[in-house]
Design an enzyme around this catalytic site. Structure first.
Site, PDB file in Angstrom:
ATOM      1  N   ARG A 221       8.158   0.425  13.163  1.00 25.50           N
ATOM      2  CA  ARG A 221       8.608  -0.149  11.885  1.00 25.50           C
ATOM      3  C   ARG A 221       9.711  -1.182  12.086  1.00 25.50           C
ATOM      4  NH1 ARG A 221       6.171   3.241   8.004  1.00 25.50           N
ATOM      5  NH2 ARG A 221       5.942   5.362   8.803  1.00 25.50           N
TER       6      ARG A 221
ATOM      7  N   HIS B 209       4.486  -4.709   8.851  1.00 26.19           N
ATOM      8  CA  HIS B 209       4.439  -4.524  10.296  1.00 26.19           C
ATOM      9  C   HIS B 209       3.116  -4.957  10.924  1.00 26.19           C
ATOM     10  CE1 HIS B 209       7.794  -2.121   8.988  1.00 26.19           C
ATOM     11  NE2 HIS B 209       7.006  -1.246   8.401  1.00 26.19           N
TER      12      HIS B 209
ATOM     13  N   ALA C 160       3.491  -1.031   4.595  1.00 25.40           N
ATOM     14  CA  ALA C 160       3.011  -1.060   5.986  1.00 25.40           C
ATOM     15  C   ALA C 160       2.522  -2.450   6.408  1.00 25.40           C
ATOM     16  CB  ALA C 160       1.914  -0.027   6.174  1.00 25.40           C
TER      17      ALA C 160
ATOM     18  N   ARG D 222       5.290  12.351  -3.019  1.00 21.15           N
ATOM     19  CA  ARG D 222       5.242  12.904  -1.662  1.00 21.15           C
ATOM     20  C   ARG D 222       6.366  12.307  -0.828  1.00 21.15           C
ATOM     21  NH1 ARG D 222      -1.043  11.635  -1.030  1.00 21.15           N
ATOM     22  NH2 ARG D 222      -1.597  12.461  -3.056  1.00 21.15           N
TER      23      ARG D 222
ATOM     24  N   HIS E 215      12.888  -3.039   1.392  1.00 23.75           N
ATOM     25  CA  HIS E 215      12.348  -1.744   1.811  1.00 23.75           C
ATOM     26  C   HIS E 215      13.266  -0.652   1.287  1.00 23.75           C
ATOM     27  CE1 HIS E 215       9.384  -3.485   4.493  1.00 23.75           C
ATOM     28  NE2 HIS E 215      10.311  -4.327   4.877  1.00 23.75           N
ATOM     29  N   LEU E 216      12.668   0.413   0.807  1.00 22.29           N
ATOM     30  CA  LEU E 216      13.449   1.552   0.326  1.00 22.29           C
ATOM     31  C   LEU E 216      14.241   2.175   1.472  1.00 22.29           C
ATOM     32  CD1 LEU E 216      10.414   2.896  -1.611  1.00 22.29           C
ATOM     33  CD2 LEU E 216      12.550   2.289  -2.748  1.00 22.29           C
ATOM     34  N   SER E 217      13.562   2.386   2.582  1.00 22.33           N
ATOM     35  CA  SER E 217      14.185   3.022   3.744  1.00 22.33           C
ATOM     36  C   SER E 217      14.753   1.955   4.676  1.00 22.33           C
ATOM     37  CB  SER E 217      13.149   3.875   4.482  1.00 22.33           C
ATOM     38  OG  SER E 217      12.077   3.067   4.946  1.00 22.33           O
TER      39      SER E 217
ATOM     40  N   TYR F  63      11.573   8.784   0.925  1.00 22.94           N
ATOM     41  CA  TYR F  63      11.509   7.730  -0.087  1.00 22.94           C
ATOM     42  C   TYR F  63      12.166   8.087  -1.424  1.00 22.94           C
ATOM     43  CZ  TYR F  63       8.196   5.772   3.224  1.00 22.94           C
ATOM     44  OH  TYR F  63       7.618   5.268   4.356  1.00 22.94           O
TER      45      TYR F  63
ATOM     46  N   ARG G   8      14.146   4.017  11.768  1.00 17.73           N
ATOM     47  CA  ARG G   8      12.921   4.816  11.792  1.00 17.73           C
ATOM     48  C   ARG G   8      12.128   4.558  13.085  1.00 17.73           C
ATOM     49  NH1 ARG G   8       9.928   4.621   6.240  1.00 17.73           N
ATOM     50  NH2 ARG G   8       8.906   6.391   7.263  1.00 17.73           N
TER      51      ARG G   8
ATOM     52  N   ASN H  10       7.984  -5.792  -1.504  1.00 22.59           N
ATOM     53  CA  ASN H  10       7.980  -4.677  -0.566  1.00 22.59           C
ATOM     54  C   ASN H  10       6.544  -4.591  -0.035  1.00 22.59           C
ATOM     55  OD1 ASN H  10       7.972  -2.344   0.896  1.00 22.59           O
ATOM     56  ND2 ASN H  10       9.048  -1.108  -0.632  1.00 22.59           N
TER      57      ASN H  10
ATOM     58  N   GLU I 283      12.621  -9.823   0.867  1.00 20.87           N
ATOM     59  CA  GLU I 283      11.869  -8.653   1.353  1.00 20.87           C
ATOM     60  C   GLU I 283      12.719  -7.418   1.108  1.00 20.87           C
ATOM     61  OE1 GLU I 283      11.245  -8.776   5.574  1.00 20.87           O
ATOM     62  OE2 GLU I 283      10.175  -6.849   5.629  1.00 20.87           O
TER      63      GLU I 283
ATOM     64  N   ASP J 263       1.650 -15.394   6.582  1.00 24.31           N
ATOM     65  CA  ASP J 263       1.276 -16.796   6.402  1.00 24.31           C
ATOM     66  C   ASP J 263       1.319 -17.205   4.935  1.00 24.31           C
ATOM     67  OD1 ASP J 263       0.970 -17.041   9.100  1.00 24.31           O
ATOM     68  OD2 ASP J 263      -1.225 -17.052   9.098  1.00 24.31           O
TER      69      ASP J 263
ATOM     70  N   PRO K 195       0.791  -1.231   0.000  1.00 26.26           N
ATOM     71  CA  PRO K 195       0.000   0.000   0.000  1.00 26.26           C
ATOM     72  C   PRO K 195       0.824   1.282   0.000  1.00 26.26           C
ATOM     73  CG  PRO K 195      -0.126  -1.146   2.118  1.00 26.26           C
ATOM     74  CD  PRO K 195       0.528  -2.084   1.156  1.00 26.26           C
ATOM     75  N   ASN K 196       0.313   2.221  -0.766  1.00 28.68           N
ATOM     76  CA  ASN K 196       0.826   3.595  -0.881  1.00 28.68           C
ATOM     77  C   ASN K 196       2.109   3.714  -1.688  1.00 28.68           C
ATOM     78  OD1 ASN K 196      -1.238   4.967   0.710  1.00 28.68           O
ATOM     79  ND2 ASN K 196      -0.385   3.843   2.443  1.00 28.68           N
TER      80      ASN K 196
HETATM   81  O1  CA2 Z   1      10.840   1.774   3.164  1.00 30.94           O
HETATM   82  C1  CA2 Z   1       9.951   1.111   2.621  1.00 30.94           C
HETATM   83  O2  CA2 Z   1      10.041   0.662   1.485  1.00 30.94           O
HETATM   84  C2  CA2 Z   1       8.628   0.876   3.351  1.00 30.94           C
HETATM   85  O3  CA2 Z   1       8.163  -0.427   3.032  1.00 30.94           O
HETATM   86  C3  CA2 Z   1       7.662   1.925   2.856  1.00 30.94           C
HETATM   87  C4  CA2 Z   1       6.312   1.886   3.556  1.00 30.94           C
HETATM   88  C5  CA2 Z   1       6.496   1.896   5.064  1.00 30.94           C
HETATM   89  O4  CA2 Z   1       5.222   1.722   5.704  1.00 30.94           O
HETATM   90  C6  CA2 Z   1       7.444   0.814   5.550  1.00 30.94           C
HETATM   91  O5  CA2 Z   1       7.599   0.946   6.951  1.00 30.94           O
HETATM   92  C7  CA2 Z   1       8.779   0.956   4.870  1.00 30.94           C
HETATM   93  C8  CA2 Z   1       5.459   3.080   3.169  1.00 30.94           C
HETATM   94  C9  CA2 Z   1       5.182   3.157   1.693  1.00 30.94           C
HETATM   95  C10 CA2 Z   1       4.427   4.426   1.456  1.00 30.94           C
HETATM   96  O6  CA2 Z   1       5.141   5.171   0.502  1.00 30.94           O
HETATM   97  C11 CA2 Z   1       4.833   6.483   0.365  1.00 30.94           C
HETATM   98  C12 CA2 Z   1       5.468   7.139  -0.659  1.00 30.94           C
HETATM   99  C13 CA2 Z   1       5.228   8.471  -0.846  1.00 30.94           C
HETATM  100  C14 CA2 Z   1       4.349   9.149  -0.019  1.00 30.94           C
HETATM  101  C15 CA2 Z   1       3.704   8.477   1.001  1.00 30.94           C
HETATM  102  C16 CA2 Z   1       3.947   7.143   1.191  1.00 30.94           C
END
Ligand code: CA2
Length: 152
Positions: A111, A80, A77, A18, A100-102, A23, A107, A74, A98, A87, A10-11
């Site tokens: 997370r 977590h 959210a 944003r 993650h960008l960050s 990110y 953080r 990836n 797995e 499962d 998601p997102n």
């Molecule tokens: O670092 C990552 O790749 C995450 O999976 C990104 C998730 C976050 O919930 C994980 O803890 C770490 C969030 C993805 C949402 O990405 C956005 C990008 C631009 C603006 C808002 C959200």
């Protein structure tokens, strides 16, 4: 030809629009292009997908287990929060990376726990969009098509 599924949670469709300080400015379409180019150079078929819905992610994980030789995910959210995603991955007989960008460990504390990490073959985080290519490289090593760091 090996097929790799790349699933995004998601997102992640908002990437590049944003929160660039967290990110980066790279969009998800840019990341897909990088992955497709990498796949084309290594004779890999890449199925790149994104969803904002937990059940859809579970369906695609199950599909990947049937149709692919490796999975890069990836879960965003859902990493977590989702036992359903955990499962579904646990039932996969294919290697799962797995990504993650960050660096989720630098953080907020919420997370730091990823249910997905408990069932993933390996984890890559903190390298931004390059993490997807590192993950694909790792999958190639796991599939035996690429020289890994400990191979002579
Ligand atoms: O670092 C990552 O790749 C995450 O999976 C990104 C998730 C976050 O919930 C994980 O803890 C770490 C969030 C993805 C949402 O990405 C956005 C990008 C631009 C603006 C808002 C959200």
């Amino acid at each position: 030809m090996n097929t790799i599924y790349i699933l995004n949670g998601p997102n992640l469709n908002l990437l590049g629009t944003r929160e660039p300080e967290i990110y980066g400015k790279t969009t998800l379409a840019d990341i897909e292009q990088m992955c497709q180019d990498f796949g084309a150079s290594r004779a890999l078929a890449i199925q790149f997908l994104q969803t904002n819905h937990e059940g859809q992610l579970v369906d695609w994980i199950q599909e990947a287990a049937q149709k692919a030789q490796g999975l890069l995910i990836n879960p965003a959210a859902y990493s977590h929060t989702s036992l359903a995603v955990r499962d579904a991955l646990s039932a996969c007989q294919i290697p799962v990376v797995e990504v993650h960008l960050s660096n989720i460990h630098r953080r907020e504390p919420f997370r730091h726990l990823s249910y997905v990490s408990q069932v993933a073959t390996g984890i890559i985080c903190g390298f931004g969009a390059d993490g997807y290519l590192l993950g694909l490289q790792a999958l190639l090593c796991l599939l035996g098509n690429e020289r890994g760091p400990r191979r002579s």
